[in-house]
Write a protein that holds these residues in place. Structure first.
Motif, short mmCIF file in Angstrom:
data_model
loop_
_atom_site.label_atom_id
_atom_site.label_comp_id
_atom_site.label_asym_id
_atom_site.label_seq_id
_atom_site.Cartn_x
_atom_site.Cartn_y
_atom_site.Cartn_z
N VAL A 1 -24.48 -101.49 -40.36
CA VAL A 1 -23.72 -100.25 -40.46
C VAL A 1 -22.31 -100.53 -40.96
CG1 VAL A 1 -22.66 -98.39 -39.13
CG2 VAL A 1 -25.05 -99.00 -38.72
N ALA A 2 -21.68 -101.56 -40.41
CA ALA A 2 -20.32 -101.91 -40.82
C ALA A 2 -20.27 -102.30 -42.29
CB ALA A 2 -19.80 -103.05 -39.95
N ARG A 3 -21.23 -103.08 -42.74
CA ARG A 3 -21.25 -103.49 -44.15
C ARG A 3 -21.46 -102.29 -45.07
NH1 ARG A 3 -20.89 -108.86 -44.19
NH2 ARG A 3 -21.99 -110.13 -42.63
N ALA A 4 -22.30 -101.34 -44.63
CA ALA A 4 -22.52 -100.15 -45.45
C ALA A 4 -21.24 -99.31 -45.54
CB ALA A 4 -23.66 -99.32 -44.85
N ALA A 5 -20.54 -99.19 -44.40
CA ALA A 5 -19.27 -98.44 -44.42
C ALA A 5 -18.25 -99.15 -45.29
CB ALA A 5 -18.74 -98.28 -43.00
N ALA A 6 -18.25 -100.49 -45.24
CA ALA A 6 -17.30 -101.27 -46.05
C ALA A 6 -17.63 -101.21 -47.53
CB ALA A 6 -17.30 -102.72 -45.58
N ALA A 7 -18.91 -100.97 -47.86
CA ALA A 7 -19.29 -100.87 -49.26
C ALA A 7 -18.66 -99.63 -49.91
CB ALA A 7 -20.81 -100.83 -49.39
N GLU A 8 -18.47 -98.57 -49.12
CA GLU A 8 -17.83 -97.37 -49.64
C GLU A 8 -16.33 -97.54 -49.75
OE1 GLU A 8 -18.90 -93.96 -47.37
OE2 GLU A 8 -21.06 -94.30 -47.55
N ARG A 9 -15.76 -98.20 -48.75
CA ARG A 9 -14.33 -98.49 -48.73
C ARG A 9 -14.10 -99.64 -47.76
NH1 ARG A 9 -9.37 -94.19 -47.73
NH2 ARG A 9 -7.69 -95.72 -47.59
N ALA A 10 -13.41 -100.67 -48.20
CA ALA A 10 -13.25 -101.88 -47.39
C ALA A 10 -12.73 -101.56 -46.00
CB ALA A 10 -12.31 -102.86 -48.09
N LEU A 11 -13.35 -102.17 -44.98
CA LEU A 11 -12.91 -101.99 -43.61
C LEU A 11 -11.74 -102.91 -43.30
CD1 LEU A 11 -16.28 -101.76 -41.62
CD2 LEU A 11 -14.58 -99.95 -41.84
N ASP A 12 -10.77 -102.37 -42.57
CA ASP A 12 -9.62 -103.17 -42.15
C ASP A 12 -9.70 -103.61 -40.71
OD1 ASP A 12 -7.68 -102.91 -44.56
OD2 ASP A 12 -8.33 -100.85 -44.18
N GLY A 13 -10.55 -102.93 -39.93
CA GLY A 13 -10.67 -103.30 -38.53
C GLY A 13 -11.82 -102.59 -37.86
N VAL A 14 -12.15 -103.07 -36.67
CA VAL A 14 -13.19 -102.46 -35.84
C VAL A 14 -12.67 -102.40 -34.42
CG1 VAL A 14 -14.34 -104.70 -35.55
CG2 VAL A 14 -15.59 -102.60 -35.04
N ILE A 15 -12.93 -101.30 -33.71
CA ILE A 15 -12.37 -101.11 -32.38
C ILE A 15 -13.38 -100.41 -31.48
CG2 ILE A 15 -11.34 -98.85 -32.86
CD1 ILE A 15 -8.89 -99.73 -31.25
N CYS A 16 -13.27 -100.70 -30.18
CA CYS A 16 -14.11 -100.04 -29.19
C CYS A 16 -13.32 -99.96 -27.89
CB CYS A 16 -15.41 -100.84 -28.97
SG CYS A 16 -16.50 -100.15 -27.70
N TRP A 17 -13.37 -98.82 -27.21
CA TRP A 17 -12.69 -98.69 -25.93
C TRP A 17 -13.66 -98.47 -24.78
CZ3 TRP A 17 -10.39 -95.67 -30.05
CH2 TRP A 17 -11.07 -94.48 -30.33
N ASP A 18 -14.94 -98.72 -25.02
CA ASP A 18 -15.97 -98.63 -23.98
C ASP A 18 -16.32 -100.04 -23.52
OD1 ASP A 18 -18.43 -98.46 -22.56
OD2 ASP A 18 -18.92 -96.59 -23.56
N GLU A 19 -16.10 -100.32 -22.23
CA GLU A 19 -16.30 -101.67 -21.68
C GLU A 19 -17.70 -102.20 -21.97
OE1 GLU A 19 -15.03 -105.00 -19.27
OE2 GLU A 19 -13.93 -103.30 -20.09
N THR A 20 -18.69 -101.33 -22.01
CA THR A 20 -20.06 -101.76 -22.18
C THR A 20 -20.29 -102.45 -23.51
OG1 THR A 20 -20.74 -99.85 -20.85
CG2 THR A 20 -22.46 -100.99 -22.08
N TRP A 21 -19.54 -102.07 -24.55
CA TRP A 21 -19.86 -102.53 -25.90
C TRP A 21 -18.77 -103.38 -26.55
CZ3 TRP A 21 -24.66 -101.60 -25.56
CH2 TRP A 21 -25.14 -100.43 -24.97
N ILE A 22 -17.83 -103.88 -25.76
CA ILE A 22 -16.73 -104.63 -26.39
C ILE A 22 -17.18 -106.00 -26.90
CG2 ILE A 22 -14.87 -103.43 -25.21
CD1 ILE A 22 -14.74 -105.71 -23.22
N GLU A 23 -18.18 -106.61 -26.27
CA GLU A 23 -18.68 -107.89 -26.80
C GLU A 23 -19.36 -107.69 -28.14
OE1 GLU A 23 -20.79 -110.64 -24.30
OE2 GLU A 23 -19.87 -109.82 -22.49
N GLN A 24 -20.17 -106.65 -28.25
CA GLN A 24 -20.83 -106.37 -29.53
C GLN A 24 -19.81 -106.07 -30.61
OE1 GLN A 24 -21.65 -105.21 -26.57
NE2 GLN A 24 -23.87 -105.37 -26.26
N THR A 25 -18.74 -105.39 -30.24
CA THR A 25 -17.69 -105.08 -31.21
C THR A 25 -17.04 -106.35 -31.73
OG1 THR A 25 -17.26 -102.98 -30.08
CG2 THR A 25 -15.53 -103.81 -31.54
N ALA A 26 -16.79 -107.30 -30.84
CA ALA A 26 -16.21 -108.58 -31.26
C ALA A 26 -17.14 -109.31 -32.22
CB ALA A 26 -15.91 -109.45 -30.05
#
Length: 412
Positions: free
Chosen positions: A63-88
């Motif tokens: 998903v991130a690569r597809a979003a970056a294909a439209e416009r380069a991603l500068d960062g990724v963030i999550c504020w839900d404790e459950t998913w912060i490892e996956q975000t990293a």
């Protein structure tokens, strides 16, 4: 013009997290990843992707690569404790800031946190990892009652309980051990319970922004806790002139905590007990604080933690300007149903009974939902909230007491 493109993994509960999306959407182009089609989130996003499983890291990376294909991603963030490892892991796969999974794991896993802080000689309660009742009884006898039991991998005070005697500890082990059943998506361990020294004293939290190793405390909140022997957070008070800001010992502990965890980039929410022997670290979360604490900081005239978190997620220095003008104390109170298994028909505040200091209040439960006070319901048992602004904390607390008397909970 919005120059940075930010991937946000899950928006969270609207009542608790909408203000974060609202803040960052003003300056960042947001692509949101969520598990249901967006509704209210559409006002703050430039794009979105619905996924079946947020635990699927490979799917998130696609998903991130597809979003970056439209416009380069500068960062990724999550504020839900459950998913912060996956975000990293997503950040690491795309070469973005905040991609140190090991650092996040040291915060996410309470036993690893304790080990790292111990190695760094950071003051904290004595803590021992156990696997069951007999081991817990032996450890508690060595520490001395009261003790605190907490699950290794949960957050938000779920499964945390104080035991004042061996009999209470047996019941506490059952409560803490069973708490993991409500969060099957989180890591499980054979040795899954921490038995800890009970740290006497008031509890605070400090939200920090960390950029390239520089730790900047931004928001200090006094925590209000209720429903003993549980540790449910019933409210918070954020005072811009709190004398703790001048406490050099506290600041030193906060900075050394991040050094011990080797936390160099991101935002953190550190919980600390102010004991007679000085501050002791209770836990560290590798995300922006919950309980609407950052909103209180913003409403009281402090820096916008959401913008600062987005900045460091994109690898740039955080913007930490406070609002111009007079700052105020901001406080929040959460309200609970009177008894277990309350079927909600309606939740509302009688306007005539809400004092002028209460600037925002509303329901946290909808018609048909079943709510319970602690211990059956914790954060998920809340039915309403109110936020007050005033010149001092006592006035805020009095206003929130009055708002509570104006709260009406109709039962189906």
């Amino acid at each position: 013009m919005k120059t940075e493109h930010l991937l946000v993994i899950t928006p969270g509960i609207r009542a608790y997290r909408e203000y974060l999306l609202q803040s960052i959407s003003r300056d960042f182009r947001v692509h949101l990843v969520l598990t249901e089609p967006p509704t209210w989130e559409l006002a703050y996003t430039a794009g979105h992707t619905v996924v079946a499983d947020l635990a699927d890291v490979d799917g998130l990376v696609r998903v991130a690569r597809a979003a970056a294909a439209e416009r380069a991603l500068d960062g990724v963030i999550c504020w839900d404790e459950t998913w912060i490892e996956q975000t990293a892991q997503v950040a690491a796969a795309l070469g973005l800031p905040g991609g140190d999974r090991r650092c996040v794991e040291r915060c996410r896993d309470k036993h690893r946190t304790r080990a790292a802080l111990d190695a760094g000689r950071v003051p904290q309660p004595r803590s021992v990892l156990v696997s069951g009742r007999e081991e817990a009884l032996a450890v508690a006898g060595g520490i001395g009652y009261p003790v605190v039991l907490k699950p290794r991998a949960l957050a938000g005070s779920f499964g945390v309980i104080r035991a004042d005697s061996p009999t209470g500890l047996v019941e506490a082990v059952e409560f803490t051990g069973a708490s993991g059943d409500s969060a099957p998506e989180l890591p499980t361990h054979e040795r899954n319970i921490l038995v800890e020294e009970f740290a006497q004293g008031p509890e605070i939290s400090v939200d920090c922004v960390v950029h390239r190793g520089t730790v900047t405390p931004v928001c200090l909140a006094r925590k209000e806790v209720g429903f003993e022997p549980y540790f449910e957070e019933t409210g918070h008070v954020v005072d811009p002139d709190d004398p703790l800001w001048a406490d050099e010992t506290l600041t030193d502990v906060v900075v050394r905590t991040h050094s011990a965890l080797d936390f160099t980039d991101g935002v953190t929410h550190t919980e600390i007990r102010l004991t007679p022997n000085g501050p002791k670290v209770i836990e560290v979360n590798a995300r922006i604080g919950g309980g609407m604490i950052p909103l209180l900081n913003l409403m009281g005239g402090g820096p916008d933690l959401a913008l600062a978190a987005a900045d460091v997620a994109c690898g740039r220095p955080p913007r930490l300007q406070a609002a111009t003008g007079h700052r105020q104390v901001a406080a929040i109170r959460f309200y609970y149903p009177p008894k277990d298994d309350t079927v909600i028909a309606d939740v509302r505040f009688e306007k005539s009974g809400v004092p002028e200091q209460v600037v925002r209040c509303g329901p946290l439960a909808a018609a048909g939902e079943v709510k319970s006070p602690p211990p059956r319901g914790l954060m998920d048992g809340r039915v309403a909230y109110a936020i007050a602004l005033a010149a001092d904390a006592d006035t805020c607390r009095a206003a929130l007491d009055e708002a509570g008397r104006a709260l009406r909970v109709d039962v189906a």
